[in-house]
Design a protein around this motif. Sequence first.
Motif, PDB file in Angstrom:
ATOM      1  N   ILE A 186      71.995 158.839   8.801  1.00 54.45           N
ATOM      2  CA  ILE A 186      70.556 159.084   8.738  1.00 54.45           C
ATOM      3  C   ILE A 186      70.032 158.961   7.314  1.00 54.45           C
ATOM      4  CG2 ILE A 186      70.409 161.585   8.299  1.00 54.45           C
ATOM      5  CD1 ILE A 186      68.444 161.723  10.654  1.00 54.45           C
ATOM      6  N   ASN A 187      70.916 159.026   6.330  1.00 51.97           N
ATOM      7  CA  ASN A 187      70.482 158.848   4.939  1.00 51.97           C
ATOM      8  C   ASN A 187      69.920 157.451   4.704  1.00 51.97           C
ATOM      9  OD1 ASN A 187      70.874 161.341   3.761  1.00 51.97           O
ATOM     10  ND2 ASN A 187      73.042 160.983   3.360  1.00 51.97           N
ATOM     11  N   GLN A 188      70.389 156.480   5.493  1.00 55.66           N
ATOM     12  CA  GLN A 188      69.913 155.110   5.305  1.00 55.66           C
ATOM     13  C   GLN A 188      68.425 154.963   5.637  1.00 55.66           C
ATOM     14  OE1 GLN A 188      72.597 152.366   7.249  1.00 55.66           O
ATOM     15  NE2 GLN A 188      74.385 153.500   6.581  1.00 55.66           N
ATOM     16  N   PRO A 189      67.955 155.382   6.840  1.00 52.21           N
ATOM     17  CA  PRO A 189      66.516 155.282   7.084  1.00 52.21           C
ATOM     18  C   PRO A 189      65.698 156.172   6.150  1.00 52.21           C
ATOM     19  CG  PRO A 189      67.611 156.417   8.901  1.00 52.21           C
ATOM     20  CD  PRO A 189      68.680 155.806   8.058  1.00 52.21           C
ATOM     21  N   LEU A 190      66.234 157.319   5.752  1.00 48.81           N
ATOM     22  CA  LEU A 190      65.502 158.181   4.825  1.00 48.81           C
ATOM     23  C   LEU A 190      65.293 157.487   3.480  1.00 48.81           C
ATOM     24  CD1 LEU A 190      67.039 161.722   5.489  1.00 48.81           C
ATOM     25  CD2 LEU A 190      64.776 160.870   6.142  1.00 48.81           C
ATOM     26  N   ALA A 191      66.320 156.791   3.010  1.00 48.53           N
ATOM     27  CA  ALA A 191      66.198 156.076   1.736  1.00 48.53           C
ATOM     28  C   ALA A 191      65.158 154.971   1.834  1.00 48.53           C
ATOM     29  CB  ALA A 191      67.553 155.493   1.333  1.00 48.53           C
ATOM     30  N   ILE A 192      65.151 154.262   2.971  1.00 45.08           N
ATOM     31  CA  ILE A 192      64.174 153.187   3.164  1.00 45.08           C
ATOM     32  C   ILE A 192      62.763 153.767   3.246  1.00 45.08           C
ATOM     33  CG2 ILE A 192      63.406 151.367   4.744  1.00 45.08           C
ATOM     34  CD1 ILE A 192      66.352 150.984   5.523  1.00 45.08           C
ATOM     35  N   ILE A 193      62.611 154.900   3.937  1.00 43.77           N
ATOM     36  CA  ILE A 193      61.299 155.547   4.045  1.00 43.77           C
ATOM     37  C   ILE A 193      60.788 155.948   2.667  1.00 43.77           C
ATOM     38  CG2 ILE A 193      60.136 157.649   4.842  1.00 43.77           C
ATOM     39  CD1 ILE A 193      61.870 157.455   7.390  1.00 43.77           C
ATOM     40  N   GLY A 194      61.673 156.538   1.849  1.00 47.04           N
ATOM     41  CA  GLY A 194      61.271 156.954   0.512  1.00 47.04           C
ATOM     42  C   GLY A 194      60.818 155.794  -0.346  1.00 47.04           C
ATOM     43  N   LEU A 195      61.570 154.705  -0.294  1.00 47.46           N
ATOM     44  CA  LEU A 195      61.216 153.518  -1.079  1.00 47.46           C
ATOM     45  C   LEU A 195      59.902 152.912  -0.598  1.00 47.46           C
ATOM     46  CD1 LEU A 195      62.049 151.519  -3.293  1.00 47.46           C
ATOM     47  CD2 LEU A 195      63.314 150.239  -1.543  1.00 47.46           C
ATOM     48  N   ALA A 196      59.738 152.828   0.725  1.00 49.89           N
ATOM     49  CA  ALA A 196      58.514 152.247   1.285  1.00 49.89           C
ATOM     50  C   ALA A 196      57.297 153.103   0.948  1.00 49.89           C
ATOM     51  CB  ALA A 196      58.649 152.104   2.803  1.00 49.89           C
ATOM     52  N   ALA A 197      57.469 154.429   0.971  1.00 49.44           N
ATOM     53  CA  ALA A 197      56.354 155.330   0.645  1.00 49.44           C
ATOM     54  C   ALA A 197      55.934 155.168  -0.813  1.00 49.44           C
ATOM     55  CB  ALA A 197      56.756 156.774   0.935  1.00 49.44           C
ATOM     56  N   ASP A 198      56.920 155.060  -1.710  1.00 48.75           N
ATOM     57  CA  ASP A 198      56.596 154.854  -3.125  1.00 48.75           C
ATOM     58  C   ASP A 198      55.846 153.544  -3.336  1.00 48.75           C
ATOM     59  OD1 ASP A 198      57.764 157.230  -3.808  1.00 48.75           O
ATOM     60  OD2 ASP A 198      59.687 156.343  -4.404  1.00 48.75           O
ATOM     61  N   THR A 199      56.336 152.488  -2.678  1.00 51.09           N
ATOM     62  CA  THR A 199      55.686 151.176  -2.803  1.00 51.09           C
ATOM     63  C   THR A 199      54.264 151.213  -2.245  1.00 51.09           C
ATOM     64  OG1 THR A 199      57.838 150.081  -2.579  1.00 51.09           O
ATOM     65  CG2 THR A 199      55.875 148.733  -2.209  1.00 51.09           C
ATOM     66  N   ALA A 200      54.080 151.868  -1.085  1.00 46.57           N
ATOM     67  CA  ALA A 200      52.756 151.962  -0.473  1.00 46.57           C
ATOM     68  C   ALA A 200      51.783 152.705  -1.379  1.00 46.57           C
ATOM     69  CB  ALA A 200      52.855 152.662   0.883  1.00 46.57           C
ATOM     70  N   ALA A 201      52.265 153.766  -2.024  1.00 48.35           N
ATOM     71  CA  ALA A 201      51.402 154.538  -2.921  1.00 48.35           C
ATOM     72  C   ALA A 201      50.940 153.684  -4.101  1.00 48.35           C
ATOM     73  CB  ALA A 201      52.140 155.776  -3.408  1.00 48.35           C
ATOM     74  N   ARG A 202      51.848 152.888  -4.672  1.00 42.97           N
ATOM     75  CA  ARG A 202      51.473 152.029  -5.805  1.00 42.97           C
ATOM     76  C   ARG A 202      50.492 150.941  -5.376  1.00 42.97           C
ATOM     77  NH1 ARG A 202      57.088 152.194  -6.801  1.00 42.97           N
ATOM     78  NH2 ARG A 202      57.255 150.036  -6.066  1.00 42.97           N
ATOM     79  N   GLN A 203      50.761 150.347  -4.198  1.00 44.45           N
ATOM     80  CA  GLN A 203      49.895 149.269  -3.723  1.00 44.45           C
ATOM     81  C   GLN A 203      48.522 149.797  -3.318  1.00 44.45           C
ATOM     82  OE1 GLN A 203      50.656 146.093  -4.003  1.00 44.45           O
ATOM     83  NE2 GLN A 203      52.661 146.645  -4.830  1.00 44.45           N
ATOM     84  N   LEU A 204      48.485 151.034  -2.854  1.00 43.43           N
ATOM     85  CA  LEU A 204      47.200 151.635  -2.468  1.00 43.43           C
ATOM     86  C   LEU A 204      46.292 151.780  -3.693  1.00 43.43           C
ATOM     87  CD1 LEU A 204      45.601 152.839  -0.104  1.00 43.43           C
ATOM     88  CD2 LEU A 204      46.596 155.056  -0.673  1.00 43.43           C
ATOM     89  N   LYS A 205      46.891 152.165  -4.824  1.00 45.20           N
ATOM     90  CA  LYS A 205      46.114 152.311  -6.056  1.00 45.20           C
ATOM     91  C   LYS A 205      45.568 150.964  -6.531  1.00 45.20           C
ATOM     92  CE  LYS A 205      48.559 156.416  -7.763  1.00 45.20           C
ATOM     93  NZ  LYS A 205      49.432 156.962  -8.847  1.00 45.20           N
ATOM     94  N   SER A 206      46.314 149.913  -6.275  1.00 50.22           N
ATOM     95  CA  SER A 206      45.880 148.577  -6.716  1.00 50.22           C
ATOM     96  C   SER A 206      44.980 147.896  -5.691  1.00 50.22           C
ATOM     97  CB  SER A 206      47.094 147.692  -6.999  1.00 50.22           C
ATOM     98  OG  SER A 206      47.829 147.451  -5.806  1.00 50.22           O
ATOM     99  N   GLY A 207      44.779 148.537  -4.540  1.00 51.98           N
ATOM    100  CA  GLY A 207      43.893 147.974  -3.521  1.00 51.98           C
ATOM    101  C   GLY A 207      44.539 146.935  -2.630  1.00 51.98           C
TER     102      GLY A 207
END
Length: 212
Positions: free
Chosen positions: A34-55
């Motif tokens: 289960i650590n594998q999907p959690l790691a992917i979720i964490g990375l995707a959330a970080d990327t989404a947050a950065r992209q949200l700021k850039s529009g």
Amino acid sequence: REANAARQATQLKLLQTERLALFGEIAAGVAHEINQPLAIIGLAADTAARQLKSGNTAEVSQRLEQIGEQIERAAQILHRLRTTGRQGEDDAPSLCALNDLACAVVNQIRPQFTALGIDLRTDLAADLPALRCRPEPIREVLSYLLLNARDAVAGTQQKRVEIKTSRDRDDLLVAISDTGVGMPESTLRRIFDPFYSTKEVGQGSGLGLSIS
């Protein structure tokens, strides 16, 4: 009568302890998985947050979709864990697919085998009829046998374990084989004796095959 009752109570406690040990091994593998999907979720959330700021909303949408997929994957893993060890009324006899039972066990313990460099293979016969059974005891037996096979190949160069299903007229068969060194006849005669074990102290209670 008191002595017999005390002995039976002790045996039941030991059996429960062995089952808890099996559950612990499976849970450890699930935790690793289960650590594998959690790691992917964490990375995707970080990327989404950065992209949200850039529009960049298109990228955010893709990442959110990826997070949803991984949440579903984690939920399926946890569902497998919840069904392990379930007994009683919830485990009444029902029609089950033998291959599904075998695959459920293999999926639970595969991370342990992969971590140890063991090639865990399946050879499942097609078009097997449904089996009326209590599914949890069958999963439990298959888990014990596969974990014993895991230990048997630990010190060998060619680490391979295979679970195979087949049909012989009205019988459904499951065979588990490994590339371990095997055992002498004197040991073979005693493998189902309670508390008999060839493993070192602390590495096995000698109850797994007795329960099986």
